[in-house]
Design an enzyme around this catalytic site. Structure first.
Site, short mmCIF file in Angstrom:
data_model
loop_
_atom_site.label_atom_id
_atom_site.label_comp_id
_atom_site.label_asym_id
_atom_site.label_seq_id
_atom_site.Cartn_x
_atom_site.Cartn_y
_atom_site.Cartn_z
CG HIS A 46 15.86 36.59 1.04
ND1 HIS A 46 15.04 37.69 1.07
CD2 HIS A 46 15.04 35.52 0.89
CE1 HIS A 46 13.78 37.31 0.94
NE2 HIS A 46 13.76 36.00 0.83
CD GLU A 71 10.93 36.73 -9.52
OE1 GLU A 71 10.57 37.92 -9.39
OE2 GLU A 71 11.86 36.22 -8.84
CE LYS A 101 15.03 38.73 -2.02
NZ LYS A 101 14.17 39.39 -3.03
CB CYS A 145 10.44 36.73 1.70
SG CYS A 145 11.30 35.50 2.72
CG PHE A 175 9.27 30.36 3.43
CD1 PHE A 175 9.66 29.89 2.19
CD2 PHE A 175 10.25 30.45 4.42
CE1 PHE A 175 10.97 29.52 1.93
CE2 PHE A 175 11.56 30.09 4.18
CZ PHE A 175 11.92 29.63 2.92
CG HIS A 224 11.22 37.07 -4.31
ND1 HIS A 224 11.17 37.77 -3.12
CD2 HIS A 224 11.35 35.77 -3.96
CE1 HIS A 224 11.28 36.94 -2.11
NE2 HIS A 224 11.39 35.71 -2.59
#
Length: 416
Positions: free
Chosen positions: A343, A317, A338, A166, A402, A306
């Site tokens: 996502h 975050e 998002k 991502c 990831f 994010h």
């Protein structure tokens, strides 16, 4: 010599709009792109919702033969690229060979041609290996999207695909920025594309317990920073940006949307899927981007986060933002788009960079929708539920993936 780099073209294919203008309008409406999955029979899946494209017709952007051969992720990438080329006022047909050799493409993806792979696997199981498409090999691989864009226009500059989950979209922008700064090209198309709303990836994300299971209320399923968040909602689409050296853009009289002034990247080196709980890698990426841009934390007016609507990720975050920005974190505008698009995995960074540029252009922070019961541990200004007019000269966009990949790009209003 380090060239300044500007953004001159934008292209977006998203669950809340199939053009850049429609995408922005959807953000300003606080529109959710989520709904029941119609791409396949999801009745046996724990998660039966996603943010799918609505009304996308590949034949608007490519011939019917190409549309049949290309995996959807490559179709989306080519569509976004064509929008961006038109927006930038580029005319590849009029370019000579030397000019074409200095235009490159970086189109990343998290997973690549998974729909084609799944379909051809089923074909082989039912009819045998001799019935598998000869296009399976070239079209399931991650670099095929970048390849078809270059083939479409004859662009012969640097060409590759980034695959970093991502964080892919931001890595693509960062790679393009570095190539342009140091003279390896004059123009770069950069972004990401993803089409993973298919049975196997959805089942894999379900097994990880990464997806929301709010099947009875899809439009409120993606809820970053809300105390009741239960996972991300998968999305699909593509974003492509045209980056140019300032000299090249000015020489051809291009309209400049923004300047890209900073890029930072890091690794958590912690876990293959879970974020570092203290957000140390995220902190490093943001700090490096600020250093690259030669900016202080207080210079940043807005951050497109994010934030995917996962319990661990949103908190990590938030902690990293506090550490980077200090007291300024309490007055900083932030949001997670998002909450509306879902996502988009490998396309997320590019789509969100476009949203960030539009926020600068329109001096408006997009909202984080579905924020009804804010997590007390997530205590920043996330622009809840409604867009807010706000002075934005400098903005950052985060993208993490990831494997512990972290990226930040910093954009600034172009001031000549």
């Amino acid at each position: 010599m380090r060239h300044r780099v500007v953004i001159t073209g934008l292209g977006a294919v998203t669950p809340i709009g199939l053009t850049v203008d429609d995408f922005w309008a959807g953000l300003m409406r606080g529109e959710s792109g989520a709904g029941p999955i119609t791409r396949f029979d999801a009745s046996a899946h724990k998660t039966q919702i996603a943010c799918q494209l609505k009304g996308f017709d590949p034949n608007m952007y490519m011939g019917r033969k190409a549309a049949r051969r290309y995996d959807p992720f490559a179709q989306y990438g080519l569509a976004a690229a064509k929008q961006a080329v038109e927006d930038a006022g580029l005319d590849p047909a009029s370019m000579d060979e030397a000019e074409l050799e200095n235009v490159g493409v970086i189109l990343g993806t998290g997973i690549g041609g998974i729909e084609m792979l799944e379909n051809e696997w089923l074909t082989m199981q039912e009819y045998g290996p001799n019935r598998v498409s000869p296009f399976l090999g070239p079209m399931m691989i991650a670099n095929s999207g970048a390849g078809v864009i270059a083939i479409e226009y004859g662009f012969k500059g640097p060409n590759h695909a980034v695959v970093s989950a991502c964080a892919t979209g931001n890595h693509s922008l960062g790679d393009a920025l570095l190539l342009l700064r140091h003279g390896y090209a004059n123009v770069m198309l950069a972004g990401g594309a993803e089409a993973t709303i298919t049975p196997l990836p959805m089942a894999g994300f379900e097994a990880m317990k990464a997806l929301s299971t709010r099947n009875d209320d899809p439009q409120r399923a993606s809820r970053p920073f809300d105390q009741d968040r239960d996972g991300f909602v998968a999305g699909e689409g593509a974003g492509v940006l045209i980056l140019e050296t300032l000299e090249h853009a000015q020489a051809r009289g291009a309209t400049i949307h923004a300047e890209i002034v900073g890029y930072g990247a890091s690794s958590d080196a912690y876990h293959v899927a879970a974020p570092d709980p203290e957000g140390r890698g995220v902190y490093l990426a943001m700090r490096r981007a600020l250093r690259d841009a030669d900016l202080a934390p207080s210079d940043v007016d807005y951050v497109n986060l994010h934030a995917t609507s996962t319990p661990l990720g949103d908190l990590a975050e938030t902690q990293a933002i506090k550490r980077v920005f200090g007291d300024h974190a309490q007055t900083l505008k932030t949001s997670s788009t998002k909450s509306m698009t879902g996502h988009l995995l490998g396309a997320a960074g590019a789509i969100e960079a476009i949203a960030t540029i539009l926020a600068i252009r329109n001096q408006t922070a997009p909202p984080t929708i579905n924020l009804m019961n804010q997590d007390p541990a997530c205590d920043l200004d996330y622009t809840p539920n409604e867009p807010q007019t706000h002075p934005i000269e400098v903005a950052a966009s985060n993208a993490f993936g990831f494997g512990g990949h972290n990226t930040t790009v910093i954009l600034r209003r172009f001031d000549g």
